[in-house]
Motif scaffolding. Structure first.
Motif, PDB file in Angstrom:
ATOM      1  N   SER A  41       0.822  -1.141   0.000  1.00 19.76           N
ATOM      2  CA  SER A  41       0.000   0.000   0.000  1.00 19.76           C
ATOM      3  C   SER A  41       0.884   1.227   0.000  1.00 19.76           C
ATOM      4  N   SER A  42       0.559   2.451  -0.439  1.00 15.76           N
ATOM      5  CA  SER A  42       1.488   3.546  -0.608  1.00 15.76           C
ATOM      6  C   SER A  42       2.396   3.637   0.602  1.00 15.76           C
ATOM      7  N   ALA A  43       1.829   3.509   1.778  1.00 20.78           N
ATOM      8  CA  ALA A  43       2.643   3.289   2.960  1.00 20.78           C
ATOM      9  C   ALA A  43       2.429   1.841   3.351  1.00 20.78           C
ATOM     10  N   PRO A  44       3.466   1.178   3.892  1.00 18.82           N
ATOM     11  CA  PRO A  44       3.267  -0.211   4.305  1.00 18.82           C
ATOM     12  C   PRO A  44       2.103  -0.312   5.277  1.00 18.82           C
ATOM     13  N   TYR A  45       1.297  -1.319   5.103  1.00 19.18           N
ATOM     14  CA  TYR A  45       0.117  -1.515   5.940  1.00 19.18           C
ATOM     15  C   TYR A  45       0.128  -2.942   6.467  1.00 19.18           C
ATOM     16  N   LEU A  46      -0.120  -3.091   7.751  1.00 16.93           N
ATOM     17  CA  LEU A  46      -0.128  -4.410   8.368  1.00 16.93           C
ATOM     18  C   LEU A  46      -1.490  -4.672   8.984  1.00 16.93           C
ATOM     19  N   ASP A  47      -2.020  -5.849   8.713  1.00 11.23           N
ATOM     20  CA  ASP A  47      -3.292  -6.291   9.254  1.00 11.23           C
ATOM     21  C   ASP A  47      -3.089  -7.677   9.838  1.00 11.23           C
ATOM     22  N   SER A  48      -3.957  -8.079  10.721  1.00 15.88           N
ATOM     23  CA  SER A  48      -3.833  -9.409  11.313  1.00 15.88           C
ATOM     24  C   SER A  48      -5.202 -10.045  11.448  1.00 15.88           C
ATOM     25  N   ASP A  63      -4.456  -1.587  18.332  1.00 15.47           N
ATOM     26  CA  ASP A  63      -3.227  -0.973  18.850  1.00 15.47           C
ATOM     27  C   ASP A  63      -1.999  -1.760  18.427  1.00 15.47           C
ATOM     28  N   LEU A  64      -2.085  -3.074  18.474  1.00 15.05           N
ATOM     29  CA  LEU A  64      -0.961  -3.916  18.065  1.00 15.05           C
ATOM     30  C   LEU A  64      -0.651  -3.731  16.585  1.00 15.05           C
ATOM     31  N   GLN A  65      -1.689  -3.713  15.751  1.00 15.82           N
ATOM     32  CA  GLN A  65      -1.488  -3.513  14.315  1.00 15.82           C
ATOM     33  C   GLN A  65      -0.855  -2.159  14.049  1.00 15.82           C
ATOM     34  N   HIS A  66      -1.270  -1.138  14.790  1.00 13.90           N
ATOM     35  CA  HIS A  66      -0.693   0.203  14.611  1.00 13.90           C
ATOM     36  C   HIS A  66       0.788   0.194  14.979  1.00 13.90           C
ATOM     37  N   ASP A  67       1.144  -0.461  16.081  1.00 12.55           N
ATOM     38  CA  ASP A  67       2.539  -0.506  16.500  1.00 12.55           C
ATOM     39  C   ASP A  67       3.410  -1.222  15.472  1.00 12.55           C
ATOM     40  N   LEU A  68       2.924  -2.353  14.961  1.00 19.90           N
ATOM     41  CA  LEU A  68       3.687  -3.110  13.976  1.00 19.90           C
ATOM     42  C   LEU A  68       3.820  -2.333  12.669  1.00 19.90           C
ATOM     43  N   THR A  69       2.718  -1.686  12.249  1.00 22.41           N
ATOM     44  CA  THR A  69       2.750  -0.896  11.018  1.00 22.41           C
ATOM     45  C   THR A  69       3.714   0.272  11.143  1.00 22.41           C
ATOM     46  N   THR A  70       3.752   0.911  12.306  1.00 21.47           N
ATOM     47  CA  THR A  70       4.636   2.053  12.525  1.00 21.47           C
ATOM     48  C   THR A  70       6.103   1.658  12.365  1.00 21.47           C
ATOM     49  N   VAL A  71       6.485   0.548  12.986  1.00 23.11           N
ATOM     50  CA  VAL A  71       7.874   0.084  12.872  1.00 23.11           C
ATOM     51  C   VAL A  71       8.208  -0.245  11.420  1.00 23.11           C
ATOM     52  N   LEU A  72       7.300  -0.933  10.742  1.00 21.75           N
ATOM     53  CA  LEU A  72       7.537  -1.312   9.351  1.00 21.75           C
ATOM     54  C   LEU A  72       7.636  -0.084   8.458  1.00 21.75           C
ATOM     55  N   HIS A  73       6.714   0.868   8.640  1.00 24.93           N
ATOM     56  CA  HIS A  73       6.686   2.055   7.786  1.00 24.93           C
ATOM     57  C   HIS A  73       7.898   2.948   8.024  1.00 24.93           C
ATOM     58  N   GLN A  74       8.218   3.221   9.280  1.00 24.62           N
ATOM     59  CA  GLN A  74       9.330   4.115   9.579  1.00 24.62           C
ATOM     60  C   GLN A  74      10.660   3.549   9.087  1.00 24.62           C
ATOM     61  N   THR A  75      10.771   2.241   9.037  1.00 30.88           N
ATOM     62  CA  THR A  75      12.022   1.628   8.578  1.00 30.88           C
ATOM     63  C   THR A  75      12.112   1.623   7.055  1.00 30.88           C
ATOM     64  N   LEU A  76      11.069   1.125   6.383  1.00 30.50           N
ATOM     65  CA  LEU A  76      11.138   0.954   4.937  1.00 30.50           C
ATOM     66  C   LEU A  76      10.962   2.253   4.156  1.00 30.50           C
ATOM     67  N   SER A  77      10.406   3.286   4.781  1.00 28.68           N
ATOM     68  CA  SER A  77      10.186   4.543   4.071  1.00 28.68           C
ATOM     69  C   SER A  77      11.381   5.485   4.154  1.00 28.68           C
ATOM     70  N   HIS A  78      12.464   5.054   4.752  1.00 30.08           N
ATOM     71  CA  HIS A  78      13.637   5.922   4.859  1.00 30.08           C
ATOM     72  C   HIS A  78      14.186   6.224   3.462  1.00 30.08           C
ATOM     73  N   PRO A  79      14.577   7.479   3.190  1.00 34.59           N
ATOM     74  CA  PRO A  79      15.052   7.846   1.840  1.00 34.59           C
ATOM     75  C   PRO A  79      16.220   7.005   1.342  1.00 34.59           C
ATOM     76  N   SER A  80      17.045   6.480   2.227  1.00 34.94           N
ATOM     77  CA  SER A  80      18.195   5.688   1.788  1.00 34.94           C
ATOM     78  C   SER A  80      17.789   4.374   1.148  1.00 34.94           C
ATOM     79  N   LEU A  81      16.526   3.966   1.322  1.00 35.44           N
ATOM     80  CA  LEU A  81      16.053   2.701   0.765  1.00 35.44           C
ATOM     81  C   LEU A  81      15.225   2.884  -0.498  1.00 35.44           C
ATOM     82  N   HIS A  82      14.972   4.123  -0.910  1.00 36.53           N
ATOM     83  CA  HIS A  82      14.113   4.358  -2.066  1.00 36.53           C
ATOM     84  C   HIS A  82      14.782   3.863  -3.356  1.00 36.53           C
TER      85      HIS A  82
END
Length: 287
Positions: A41-48, A63-82
């Motif tokens: 999804s444009s930003a990584p999205y995690l569902d369970s 809350d758990l899905q939000h926490d997991l999505t936040t870690v995934l999004h903040q890591t993979l969206s870093h400009p060095s990985l684009h």
């Protein structure tokens, strides 16, 4: 077993309908303890699935899905990985990369499994090659119905030339195309579970609940030595600077082993998939 699917959607800097939709899938087993379905999804999205956490209420699961999505999004969206090859028309249009993760079962060590599944999906993602298209009018001022495709020759010394390409067309279809640039940079995660002076890996749910402190180390292997892409602590606890240095060194060793094993599996899957594709193509030709 994890079913991995990627989806690429061509979009523009403005909001408009997608220009193209490409999809492919493969299978990969990221961990003996977690079952996931991953889609690129444009930003990584995690569902369970509710069956993955039957003891959690709806609010706690959100809350758990939000926490997991936040870690995934903040890591993979870093400009060095684009990836640099997502651009179609510079400053106008580009491919939008989507990543969806669905957890079907969790028996522990979920962060490591999520990032392994995400890396496997992104590794397998291909970007269709495109050709820019521009429309020109006759010098007389009358519009021409003819379409010219990448045929205009301009001087390389003229710095005033501006690209007039207005659209693009696909050169590839379905699973054809080129892999994402810098796919070796997609990080792997190592979760260190700390108990006094002891650290252990691959904890189950009971072991995770009993660990006073857990630390996530995410390493990217696009450079040598590998780069510490992100670090995050879970639960409550204190660490000294000397302890952090020791943990970083240990986690890098574990991450290197994980990276090599995962890459070997992904390369094996690539070879198997390409062999099957050649066999299907030969069968259609009657060889």
């Amino acid at each position: 077993m994890a079913a991995l699917t990627y989806t690429l959607v061509a979009t523009t800097t403005a909001v408009e309908e997608p220009r193209s939709f490409l999809q492919s899938s493969s299978k990969y087993k990221p961990s003996r303890k977690a079952v996931l379905t991953t889609a690129v999804s444009s930003a990584p999205y995690l569902d369970s699935s509710p069956t993955a956490y039957p003891n959690l209420s709806t609010g706690a699961l959100d809350d758990l899905q939000h926490d997991l999505t936040t870690v995934l999004h903040q890591t993979l969206s870093h400009p060095s990985l684009h990836p640099s090859n997502l651009a179609i028309l510079p400053g106008k249009k580009s491919w939008l990369l989507n990543l969806d993760v669905v957890i079907l079962a969790d028996a522990g060590n979920i962060y490591d499994a999520i990032f392994m599944a995400a890396r496997a999906a992104l590794w397998d993602t291909k970007v269709p090659r495109t050709r820019s298209v521009q429309y020109k009018a006759h010098k007389s001022g009358k519009a021409s119905a003819d379409m010219d495709v990448d045929e205009e020759v301009t001087s390389g010394f003229d710095t005033r030339q501006v690209s007039t390409a207005a659209d693009f067309e696909l050169q590839d279809y379905w699973d054809e195309g080129e892999v994402l640039e810098g796919r070796d940079r997609w990080p792997v995660c190592v979760t260190l579970n700390l108990e006094s002076s002891i650290q252990f890996l691959d904890a189950n749910l009971q072991e995770e609940a009993s660990s006073p402190l857990r630390i996530l180390m995410l390493y990217s292997f696009g450079t040598c030595p590998p780069a510490l892409q992100a670090m995050r602590t879970l639960n409550q606890g204190d660490l000294t600077l000397a302890q952090i240095k020791t943990l970083i060194s240990s986690a890098e060793t574990y991450a290197t082993t994980l990276f090599k094993a995962l890459n070997a599996k992904l390369v094996e899957e690539d070879l198997r998939r390409n062999q099957k594709a050649r066999e299907r193509f030969s069968g259609r030709l009657g060889f």
